[in-house]
Scaffold this motif. Sequence first.
Motif, PDB file in Angstrom:
ATOM      1  N   CYS A  54       2.751 -57.850  -9.019  1.00  0.00           N
ATOM      2  CA  CYS A  54       3.572 -57.171  -7.756  1.00  0.00           C
ATOM      3  C   CYS A  54       3.203 -55.817  -7.929  1.00  0.00           C
ATOM      4  N   TRP A  55       2.900 -55.181  -6.496  1.00  0.00           N
ATOM      5  CA  TRP A  55       2.282 -54.028  -6.365  1.00  0.00           C
ATOM      6  C   TRP A  55       3.459 -52.796  -6.407  1.00  0.00           C
ATOM      7  N   GLY A  56       4.672 -53.359  -6.238  1.00  0.00           N
ATOM      8  CA  GLY A  56       5.844 -52.442  -6.213  1.00  0.00           C
ATOM      9  C   GLY A  56       7.131 -52.909  -5.903  1.00  0.00           C
ATOM     10  N   PRO A  57       8.255 -52.317  -5.729  1.00  0.00           N
ATOM     11  CA  PRO A  57       9.498 -52.905  -5.572  1.00  0.00           C
ATOM     12  C   PRO A  57       9.681 -53.433  -3.911  1.00  0.00           C
ATOM     13  N   GLU A  58       8.886 -53.085  -3.112  1.00  0.00           N
ATOM     14  CA  GLU A  58       8.841 -53.847  -1.759  1.00  0.00           C
ATOM     15  C   GLU A  58       8.554 -55.270  -1.947  1.00  0.00           C
ATOM     16  N   GLY A  59       7.972 -55.732  -3.220  1.00  0.00           N
ATOM     17  CA  GLY A  59       7.747 -57.324  -3.404  1.00  0.00           C
ATOM     18  C   GLY A  59       6.144 -57.632  -3.048  1.00  0.00           C
ATOM     19  N   ALA A 144     -10.475 -53.109 -12.650  1.00  0.00           N
ATOM     20  CA  ALA A 144      -9.137 -52.259 -13.280  1.00  0.00           C
ATOM     21  C   ALA A 144      -8.251 -52.062 -12.374  1.00  0.00           C
ATOM     22  N   PHE A 145      -6.799 -52.416 -12.583  1.00  0.00           N
ATOM     23  CA  PHE A 145      -5.816 -52.036 -11.946  1.00  0.00           C
ATOM     24  C   PHE A 145      -4.561 -51.643 -12.768  1.00  0.00           C
ATOM     25  N   THR A 146      -3.743 -51.208 -12.248  1.00  0.00           N
ATOM     26  CA  THR A 146      -2.250 -50.810 -12.552  1.00  0.00           C
ATOM     27  C   THR A 146      -1.350 -50.898 -11.578  1.00  0.00           C
ATOM     28  N   ALA A 147      -0.251 -51.517 -11.766  1.00  0.00           N
ATOM     29  CA  ALA A 147       0.810 -51.406 -10.919  1.00  0.00           C
ATOM     30  C   ALA A 147       2.137 -50.417 -11.337  1.00  0.00           C
ATOM     31  N   TYR A 148       2.157 -49.251 -11.043  1.00  0.00           N
ATOM     32  CA  TYR A 148       3.089 -48.351 -11.554  1.00  0.00           C
ATOM     33  C   TYR A 148       2.732 -47.978 -12.849  1.00  0.00           C
ATOM     34  N   GLY A 149       1.823 -48.068 -13.602  1.00  0.00           N
ATOM     35  CA  GLY A 149       1.713 -47.722 -14.758  1.00  0.00           C
ATOM     36  C   GLY A 149       0.808 -46.518 -15.178  1.00  0.00           C
ATOM     37  N   LEU A 168     -15.806 -48.883 -16.147  1.00  0.00           N
ATOM     38  CA  LEU A 168     -16.149 -49.956 -15.172  1.00  0.00           C
ATOM     39  C   LEU A 168     -17.714 -49.766 -14.852  1.00  0.00           C
ATOM     40  N   ARG A 169     -18.127 -50.985 -14.593  1.00  0.00           N
ATOM     41  CA  ARG A 169     -19.536 -51.166 -14.119  1.00  0.00           C
ATOM     42  C   ARG A 169     -19.829 -50.371 -12.748  1.00  0.00           C
ATOM     43  N   ASP A 170     -20.930 -50.141 -12.375  1.00  0.00           N
ATOM     44  CA  ASP A 170     -21.389 -49.845 -10.966  1.00  0.00           C
ATOM     45  C   ASP A 170     -20.727 -50.372  -9.976  1.00  0.00           C
ATOM     46  N   GLY A 171     -20.197 -50.093  -8.838  1.00  0.00           N
ATOM     47  CA  GLY A 171     -19.658 -50.805  -7.865  1.00  0.00           C
ATOM     48  C   GLY A 171     -18.202 -51.546  -8.350  1.00  0.00           C
ATOM     49  N   GLY A 172     -17.717 -51.381  -9.359  1.00  0.00           N
ATOM     50  CA  GLY A 172     -16.372 -51.884  -9.932  1.00  0.00           C
ATOM     51  C   GLY A 172     -15.303 -51.501  -9.091  1.00  0.00           C
ATOM     52  N   ARG A 173     -13.997 -52.002  -9.011  1.00  0.00           N
ATOM     53  CA  ARG A 173     -12.967 -51.697  -8.038  1.00  0.00           C
ATOM     54  C   ARG A 173     -11.867 -51.417  -9.149  1.00  0.00           C
ATOM     55  N   TRP A 174     -11.401 -50.259  -8.403  1.00  0.00           N
ATOM     56  CA  TRP A 174     -10.003 -49.572  -9.366  1.00  0.00           C
ATOM     57  C   TRP A 174      -8.991 -49.736  -8.317  1.00  0.00           C
ATOM     58  N   VAL A 175      -7.749 -50.415  -8.392  1.00  0.00           N
ATOM     59  CA  VAL A 175      -6.583 -50.387  -7.631  1.00  0.00           C
ATOM     60  C   VAL A 175      -5.372 -49.790  -8.467  1.00  0.00           C
ATOM     61  N   PHE A 176      -4.609 -49.038  -7.896  1.00  0.00           N
ATOM     62  CA  PHE A 176      -3.272 -48.490  -8.516  1.00  0.00           C
ATOM     63  C   PHE A 176      -2.320 -48.287  -7.511  1.00  0.00           C
ATOM     64  N   SER A 177      -1.198 -48.606  -8.129  1.00  0.00           N
ATOM     65  CA  SER A 177      -0.052 -48.242  -7.255  1.00  0.00           C
ATOM     66  C   SER A 177       0.947 -47.149  -7.958  1.00  0.00           C
ATOM     67  N   VAL A 178       1.658 -46.278  -7.044  1.00  0.00           N
ATOM     68  CA  VAL A 178       2.484 -45.330  -7.662  1.00  0.00           C
ATOM     69  C   VAL A 178       3.661 -45.177  -6.791  1.00  0.00           C
ATOM     70  N   VAL A 265      12.931 -46.935   6.750  1.00  0.00           N
ATOM     71  CA  VAL A 265      12.601 -45.532   7.194  1.00  0.00           C
ATOM     72  C   VAL A 265      11.710 -44.706   6.508  1.00  0.00           C
ATOM     73  N   LEU A 266      11.375 -45.250   5.050  1.00  0.00           N
ATOM     74  CA  LEU A 266      10.658 -44.213   4.209  1.00  0.00           C
ATOM     75  C   LEU A 266       9.725 -44.991   3.545  1.00  0.00           C
ATOM     76  N   PRO A 267       8.350 -44.810   3.485  1.00  0.00           N
ATOM     77  CA  PRO A 267       7.497 -45.553   2.397  1.00  0.00           C
ATOM     78  C   PRO A 267       7.911 -45.177   0.925  1.00  0.00           C
ATOM     79  N   GLY A 268       7.769 -46.521   0.023  1.00  0.00           N
ATOM     80  CA  GLY A 268       8.135 -46.347  -1.183  1.00  0.00           C
ATOM     81  C   GLY A 268       7.124 -46.492  -2.077  1.00  0.00           C
ATOM     82  N   THR A 269       6.015 -47.050  -1.749  1.00  0.00           N
ATOM     83  CA  THR A 269       4.745 -47.293  -2.751  1.00  0.00           C
ATOM     84  C   THR A 269       3.281 -46.950  -1.904  1.00  0.00           C
ATOM     85  N   ALA A 270       2.755 -46.455  -2.779  1.00  0.00           N
ATOM     86  CA  ALA A 270       1.140 -45.993  -2.063  1.00  0.00           C
ATOM     87  C   ALA A 270       0.317 -46.795  -3.054  1.00  0.00           C
TER      88      ALA A 270
END
Length: 277
Positions: A54-59, A144-149, A168-178, A265-270
Amino acid sequence: MTAPEREHLADAGYRRLDPRGSAQAGGASRAWWDANAREYESEHGAFLGDADLCWGPEGLREQDARLLGPAGALRGARVLEIGCGAAQGARWAAGAGASAVGTDVSAGMLDAARRADDRTGTSVPLVQADARALPFAAGSFDVAFTAYGAIPFVPDADAIHREVARVLRDGGRWVFSVTHPVRWAFPDDPGPGGLTVTRSYFDRRPYVELGDSGDVLYAEFHRTLGDHVRDVVGAGFRLLDLVEPEWPDGHDEVWGGWSAERGAVLPGTAIFVCELR
């Protein structure tokens, strides 16, 4: 926010930290999560699930968003969850066919992960480590990833991005939410009080809780959208996407300052989706 019982909370607010206070922040984060792991698990465990990303409180769930890659992309991939908490995301990745590992600075949160292992019958390797000093060889992971971590809790998030780039290897993906940076201009209030700007978006002073001794008990650091972009680009990543999940109709979960009233009305997660160049 509740301070650890180890020391009485004496003061809380937005303040600049001197070098000593900044150095304390990492240890304070570890102690805070150790003290509050069971409470966090009890309050949010059902919403997060034991084997879900789960990437954030929006679910928003990875099963639907596919930010780590298209369906089937994780099969056989080496995946690292940083700031994994109870390792729900790593466990989900393992279920998708990945070879997944979870790291967290807090022993209390890793204990929560082991309890989730027992409940699900699915275990993932767990390593206690600071995200700024990962104990893995260069090029060890595909994703690699982290959800609010990790990222909100250190003064030098750029060090996390550099370390992720290393493993990460070359071309590896990194996804993070804050927390969406615009939220820092508003009070942390899920009701109507959280809809009025009270601070400058550009005020980068962290939120800090101090004990009677003056030591940092908890700290959370603010970075603007531009700061985050500069950090990831400076570490050698290419920004592929910036996702701002909308609050879905019918979702009535209140999580701290997140709620349907504010989410309308407001974004909560990026969520930043990056690729190592």
